[in-house]
Write a protein that holds these residues in place. Structure first.
Motif, PDB file in Angstrom:
ATOM      1  N   ASP A 146       0.823  -1.212   0.000  1.00 47.00           N
ATOM      2  CA  ASP A 146       0.000   0.000   0.000  1.00 47.00           C
ATOM      3  C   ASP A 146       0.858   1.264   0.000  1.00 47.00           C
ATOM      4  N   ALA A 147       1.987   1.208   0.710  1.00 45.22           N
ATOM      5  CA  ALA A 147       2.838   2.394   0.834  1.00 45.22           C
ATOM      6  C   ALA A 147       3.673   2.647  -0.414  1.00 45.22           C
ATOM      7  N   GLY A 148       3.963   1.596  -1.174  1.00 40.99           N
ATOM      8  CA  GLY A 148       4.794   1.753  -2.354  1.00 40.99           C
ATOM      9  C   GLY A 148       6.189   2.226  -1.995  1.00 40.99           C
ATOM     10  N   ASP A 149       6.696   3.179  -2.759  1.00 44.07           N
ATOM     11  CA  ASP A 149       8.050   3.680  -2.524  1.00 44.07           C
ATOM     12  C   ASP A 149       8.158   4.521  -1.253  1.00 44.07           C
ATOM     13  N   GLU A 150       7.020   4.863  -0.661  1.00 43.30           N
ATOM     14  CA  GLU A 150       7.030   5.736   0.504  1.00 43.30           C
ATOM     15  C   GLU A 150       7.108   4.978   1.823  1.00 43.30           C
ATOM     16  N   GLY A 151       7.123   3.632   1.772  1.00 45.03           N
ATOM     17  CA  GLY A 151       7.138   2.823   2.987  1.00 45.03           C
ATOM     18  C   GLY A 151       8.537   2.400   3.385  1.00 45.03           C
ATOM     19  N   LYS A 152       8.749   2.263   4.689  1.00 46.27           N
ATOM     20  CA  LYS A 152      10.040   1.822   5.211  1.00 46.27           C
ATOM     21  C   LYS A 152       9.809   0.913   6.410  1.00 46.27           C
ATOM     22  N   LEU A 153      10.557  -0.200   6.454  1.00 51.98           N
ATOM     23  CA  LEU A 153      10.451  -1.125   7.581  1.00 51.98           C
ATOM     24  C   LEU A 153      11.349  -0.675   8.721  1.00 51.98           C
ATOM     25  N   LEU A 154      10.850  -0.838   9.940  1.00 55.81           N
ATOM     26  CA  LEU A 154      11.620  -0.540  11.144  1.00 55.81           C
ATOM     27  C   LEU A 154      11.852  -1.831  11.912  1.00 55.81           C
ATOM     28  N   ALA A 155      13.129  -2.202  12.086  1.00 57.37           N
ATOM     29  CA  ALA A 155      13.471  -3.380  12.896  1.00 57.37           C
ATOM     30  C   ALA A 155      14.006  -2.868  14.233  1.00 57.37           C
ATOM     31  N   GLY A 156      15.330  -2.907  14.422  1.00 57.05           N
ATOM     32  CA  GLY A 156      15.888  -2.348  15.650  1.00 57.05           C
ATOM     33  C   GLY A 156      16.012  -0.835  15.603  1.00 57.05           C
ATOM     34  N   GLY A 186      28.785  -2.827  17.820  1.00 52.63           N
ATOM     35  CA  GLY A 186      28.423  -1.639  18.574  1.00 52.63           C
ATOM     36  C   GLY A 186      28.716  -1.708  20.054  1.00 52.63           C
ATOM     37  N   ASP A 187      27.767  -1.201  20.846  1.00 56.77           N
ATOM     38  CA  ASP A 187      27.866  -1.211  22.297  1.00 56.77           C
ATOM     39  C   ASP A 187      26.668  -1.983  22.845  1.00 56.77           C
ATOM     40  N   PRO A 188      26.570  -2.170  24.177  1.00 60.01           N
ATOM     41  CA  PRO A 188      25.449  -2.949  24.721  1.00 60.01           C
ATOM     42  C   PRO A 188      24.072  -2.451  24.287  1.00 60.01           C
ATOM     43  N   GLN A 189      23.891  -1.148  24.196  1.00 58.15           N
ATOM     44  CA  GLN A 189      22.598  -0.616  23.780  1.00 58.15           C
ATOM     45  C   GLN A 189      22.262  -1.044  22.355  1.00 58.15           C
ATOM     46  N   VAL A 190      23.235  -0.938  21.470  1.00 55.42           N
ATOM     47  CA  VAL A 190      23.024  -1.351  20.084  1.00 55.42           C
ATOM     48  C   VAL A 190      22.748  -2.842  20.015  1.00 55.42           C
ATOM     49  N   ARG A 191      23.493  -3.635  20.759  1.00 53.75           N
ATOM     50  CA  ARG A 191      23.305  -5.092  20.707  1.00 53.75           C
ATOM     51  C   ARG A 191      21.951  -5.519  21.265  1.00 53.75           C
ATOM     52  N   HIS A 192      21.391  -4.758  22.193  1.00 50.93           N
ATOM     53  CA  HIS A 192      20.091  -5.115  22.755  1.00 50.93           C
ATOM     54  C   HIS A 192      18.924  -4.614  21.914  1.00 50.93           C
ATOM     55  N   ARG A 193      19.167  -3.664  21.013  1.00 51.35           N
ATOM     56  CA  ARG A 193      18.097  -3.152  20.155  1.00 51.35           C
ATOM     57  C   ARG A 193      18.266  -3.594  18.696  1.00 51.35           C
ATOM     58  N   GLY A 194      19.484  -3.588  18.208  1.00 52.33           N
ATOM     59  CA  GLY A 194      19.720  -3.952  16.817  1.00 52.33           C
ATOM     60  C   GLY A 194      19.402  -5.409  16.556  1.00 52.33           C
ATOM     61  N   THR A 195      18.981  -5.716  15.338  1.00 47.19           N
ATOM     62  CA  THR A 195      18.568  -7.077  14.991  1.00 47.19           C
ATOM     63  C   THR A 195      19.431  -7.656  13.876  1.00 47.19           C
ATOM     64  N   LEU A 196      19.493  -8.975  13.851  1.00 47.23           N
ATOM     65  CA  LEU A 196      20.245  -9.665  12.800  1.00 47.23           C
ATOM     66  C   LEU A 196      19.680  -9.314  11.425  1.00 47.23           C
ATOM     67  N   GLY A 197      18.362  -9.428  11.271  1.00 43.41           N
ATOM     68  CA  GLY A 197      17.754  -9.138   9.977  1.00 43.41           C
ATOM     69  C   GLY A 197      17.923  -7.697   9.556  1.00 43.41           C
ATOM     70  N   GLY A 198      17.840  -6.781  10.522  1.00 44.95           N
ATOM     71  CA  GLY A 198      18.019  -5.378  10.201  1.00 44.95           C
ATOM     72  C   GLY A 198      19.408  -5.093   9.670  1.00 44.95           C
ATOM     73  N   SER A 199      20.418  -5.699  10.288  1.00 44.27           N
ATOM     74  CA  SER A 199      21.792  -5.506   9.828  1.00 44.27           C
ATOM     75  C   SER A 199      21.988  -6.072   8.431  1.00 44.27           C
ATOM     76  N   LEU A 200      21.455  -7.267   8.187  1.00 43.95           N
ATOM     77  CA  LEU A 200      21.622  -7.892   6.878  1.00 43.95           C
ATOM     78  C   LEU A 200      20.904  -7.100   5.788  1.00 43.95           C
ATOM     79  N   ALA A 201      19.695  -6.629   6.075  1.00 47.99           N
ATOM     80  CA  ALA A 201      18.904  -5.916   5.077  1.00 47.99           C
ATOM     81  C   ALA A 201      19.443  -4.516   4.815  1.00 47.99           C
ATOM     82  N   HIS A 202      20.106  -3.918   5.809  1.00 45.54           N
ATOM     83  CA  HIS A 202      20.670  -2.580   5.621  1.00 45.54           C
ATOM     84  C   HIS A 202      21.863  -2.624   4.669  1.00 45.54           C
TER      85      HIS A 202
END
Length: 284
Positions: free
Chosen positions: A23-33, A102-118
C-alpha cells in the motif's frame, strides 16, 4: 534535526507487513531495531511517509534447531544471537561477531535481519553470514523464497529484497568440529570496522582440510576470500604456513579510499587480520 512527519504502523503478522508495504509503495520503510534507520531519518537522508514497525511480531524472533541448520528469526537481537546456546555450539563464528557489534545498547536493540537488510559494507554480520553460507528466507506477496548470502548483497546498501518483501529468517548451516574466529580492526571502541575477517577452519591430520573466509569493508558488499580458501586447503596448520597463505587474502577485493584509510592500507590490513583470524580458528 527533526524527522519529517510519517504514518506509523505496527502489524502483527508478516502478511500484514507485506500488505502495508504494498500500500505504501516507494514511501514505505520497515523498522526493525532502528539502529541504522533512526539516524538516517533524523538527518533527513530518508523521508518515508509510512513507517512499518516489525517489533509487534514475536514469531520473527528467536533461534531454533532446524536439523542441519540453525533457524534464526530476523528480529532476533545481536545480544540474543551472541548468547544463544545453539549459536555458540553450532555457529560460534556468528556468536563471536555478534558480541563485537556496537555497544550494549546497540546489541540489545539492533537485529540480525536489520543488519543484513541494511547492507552496510562495514557491518560485521553480513560478512559472517557469507562465510557460513547462510540462506535468507524472504516473504512477499507471492509467498516465500530463499536467497543465498552470496546473492543477497547486490551493491552498496542494496540487496536482493524487492520493495514489498520482508526478510523473515536466516538459516545457518551447522559446522560441527570447525574452529572459528572473527578478527576486526577499528580505530575506536564500537566504531565500524576499518576492515575485518571472518574465518572458520576444519583441521585434518595436522593440516587445514577446508576453510571459509570472508572480508568486511573490502568492497561495496562482503567479499568471499576464495583465493585464500584455495591456498589454505591442505596447508600445514602452523603459523608460518598460514601466514604465507594469507598473502593472497585481499585478492578479489575492491576496497575504497575514505577518511579512515586508503585502499592500499586496507589491503595490507586485511592480510594481517586474515593471518590472525585463520591461526586462531585453526588453534595455532
Amino acid at each position: 534535526m527533526i524527522p519529517v512527519a510519517f504514518d506509523y504502523l505496527r502489524p502483527s503478522t508478516v502478511e500484514d507487513a507485506i500488505a502495508a508495504l504494498n500500500d505504501a509503495g516507494d514511501e514505505g520503510k520497515l523498522l526493525a531495531g532502528g539502529m541504522s534507520l533512526l539516524p538516517v531519518l533524523r538527518l533527513r537522508l530518508a523521508a518515508p511517509t509510512v513507517l512499518i514497525d516489525l517489533n509487534g511480531m514475536p514469531q520473527l524472533r528467536g533461534v531454533r534447531d532446524g536439523g542441519n541448520a540453525l533457524v534464526i528469526g530476523a528480529m532476533t537481537t545481536h545480544d540474543e544471537v551472541a548468547n544463544a546456546a545453539l549459536v555458540k555450539e553450532h555457529a560460534p563464528l556468528l556468536a563471536q561477531a555478534a558480541r563485537t557489534v556496537g555497544d550494549p545498547q546497540v546489541r540489545h536493540r539492533g537485529t540480525l535481519g536489520g543488519s543484513l537488510a541494511h547492507a552496510d559494507p562495514g557491518a560485521d554480520l553480513p560478512t559472517v553470514a557469507l562465510a557460513l553460507d547462510a540462506t535468507y528466507v524472504v516473504a512477499g506477496p507471492n509467498g516465500r523464497r530463499e536467497v543465498t548470502a552470496k546473492d543477497f548483497a547486490v551493491d552498496l546498501f542494496t540487496t536482493a529484497l524487492e520493495p514489498n518483501e520482508v526478510l523473515v529468517e536466516v538459516r545457518v548451516p551447522k559446522l560441527g568440529g570447525w574452529g572459528a574466529h572473527y578478527e576486526k580492526f577499528h580505530r575506536t571502541a564500537q566504531a565500524w570496522s576499518m576492515a575485518a575477517v571472518a574465518a572458520t577452519v576444519q583441521r585434518s591430520n595436522g593440516t587445514i582440510g577446508s576453510a571459509r573466509v570472508a572480508l568486511t569493508n573490502m568492497g561495496p558488499t562482503p567479499v568471499r576470500a576464495t583465493a585464500l580458501e584455495e591456498a589454505l586447503a591442505g596447508c600445514a596448520a602452523d603459523a608460518d604456513a598460514i601466514g604465507a597463505a594469507c598473502a593472497v587474502a585481499d585478492q578479489g577485493a575492491s576496497p575504497m579510499d575514505d577518511l579512515s584509510a586508503s585502499a592500499d592500507y586496507r589491503r595490507h590490513l586485511v592480510r594481517v587480520l586474515a593471518a590472525r583470524a585463520v591461526r586462531a580458528a585453526a588453534g595455532v
